[in-house]
Scaffold this motif. Structure first.
Motif, mmCIF file in Angstrom:
data_model
loop_
_atom_site.group_PDB
_atom_site.id
_atom_site.type_symbol
_atom_site.label_atom_id
_atom_site.label_comp_id
_atom_site.label_asym_id
_atom_site.label_seq_id
_atom_site.Cartn_x
_atom_site.Cartn_y
_atom_site.Cartn_z
ATOM 1 N N SER A 1 1.631 0.340 8.629
ATOM 2 C CA SER A 1 2.213 0.513 7.305
ATOM 3 C C SER A 1 1.796 1.865 6.753
ATOM 4 N N VAL A 2 2.780 2.700 6.427
ATOM 5 C CA VAL A 2 2.510 4.066 5.970
ATOM 6 C C VAL A 2 3.186 4.303 4.626
ATOM 7 N N ALA B 1 7.024 7.946 6.329
ATOM 8 C CA ALA B 1 7.553 7.170 7.451
ATOM 9 C C ALA B 1 8.502 7.952 8.365
ATOM 10 N N PRO B 2 9.503 8.651 7.835
ATOM 11 C CA PRO B 2 10.400 9.381 8.740
ATOM 12 C C PRO B 2 9.671 10.371 9.642
ATOM 13 N N PRO C 1 14.530 1.169 5.685
ATOM 14 C CA PRO C 1 13.154 1.682 5.796
ATOM 15 C C PRO C 1 12.071 0.618 5.721
ATOM 16 N N ALA C 2 12.442 -0.674 5.748
ATOM 17 C CA ALA C 2 11.397 -1.706 5.776
ATOM 18 C C ALA C 2 10.574 -1.570 7.046
ATOM 19 N N TRP D 1 7.068 -0.250 2.193
ATOM 20 C CA TRP D 1 7.391 -1.290 1.219
ATOM 21 C C TRP D 1 8.875 -1.312 0.890
ATOM 22 N N GLN D 2 9.584 -0.254 1.195
ATOM 23 C CA GLN D 2 10.982 -0.150 0.798
ATOM 24 C C GLN D 2 11.883 -1.061 1.628
#
Length: 230
Positions: free
Chosen positions: A180-181, A186-187, A207-208, A225-226
């Motif tokens: 989890s970042v 993340a990308p 993006p989950a 979290w998205q």
């Protein structure tokens, strides 16, 4: 009055103050020069949190880094009080000439992140006691069911959660790591993994999470979290 925040509210409330929301908590890291400096900063953070420190704040002090996590232990979630404490800690760090670094910065190999291990199982209640015993783990606070996650009582190792399977998968790995970042990192993390020889298994839930695999098919998920409910 203290109020539980949604993921969106928590993320937006602290993003400009050097913190990121991940897995139900607020996280930041502050580069330091010595262990004494890290401990001093931790002590300052405890002081500005006051009586709320024991119920909200966790600190990992190292010779080169102080890592802070905020979450209400009463609610097992981020509240308006956690946001206020995050802003206080950031202000205290800045007064000491230090800056929180939620993203990649000079001298920082990466930003904050949280790891979990996911175990796929046909009979979760049947295998959970083994993993609890062999790891010396404990039930997650407020969750003692036969299929609930397990956590390290000393907060040294990643949490373990169990994913149900509907049929055996003998030719596919059944344990994978969830990384989890921060949502804005993340990308870049996914691109780095692909450039390092990985392959994209699925991005249908991004993006989950993005499902990635190494050259031999061992999987890991980069998560944020998205894109989640709630």
């Amino acid at each position: 009055m203290e109020r539980i925040l949604s993921r969106q509210e928590a993320s937006e409330a602290v993003q400009d103050h050097g913190w990121r929301y991940m897995l139900g908590g607020l996280h930041t890291s502050v580069p330091v020069g010595t262990l004494a400096q890290a401990i001093s900063l931790a002590a300052d953070a405890v002081a500005v949190c006051g009586d709320d420190a024991d119920r909200h704040l966790h600190v990992d002090a190292r010779p080169d880094l102080a890592v802070f996590t905020l979450q209400s232990s009463d609610h097992a979630a981020v509240t308006t009080r956690d946001v206020e404490l995050a802003r206080r800690i950031s202000a205290t760090a800045e007064e000491s000439g230090l800056l929180p670094e939620p993203g990649l910065g000079t001298g920082a190999p990466r930003s904050v992140q949280v790891m979990e291990i996911a175990i796929d199982a046909l009979d979760i209640s049947g295998i959970r006691p083994f993993w609890k015993a062999v790891l010396g783990y404990a039930d997650e606070a407020g969750a003692e069911g036969p299929e609930d996650p397990l956590v390290d009582p000393l907060r040294q190792g990643p949490a373990i959660w169990f994913q149900p399977m509907d049929r055996p998968r003998p030719q596919r790995n059944r344990i994978h790591i969830d990384v989890s970042v921060p949502h804005d990192e993340a990308p870049r993390r996914v691109e780095a993994a692909l450039a390092a020889g990985g392959r994209l298994v699925s991005a249908t839930r991004a993006p989950a999470f993005w499902v990635l695999a190494d050259l031999e098919g061992n999987e890991a998920c980069v998560t944020t979290w998205q894109g989640r409910d709630g």
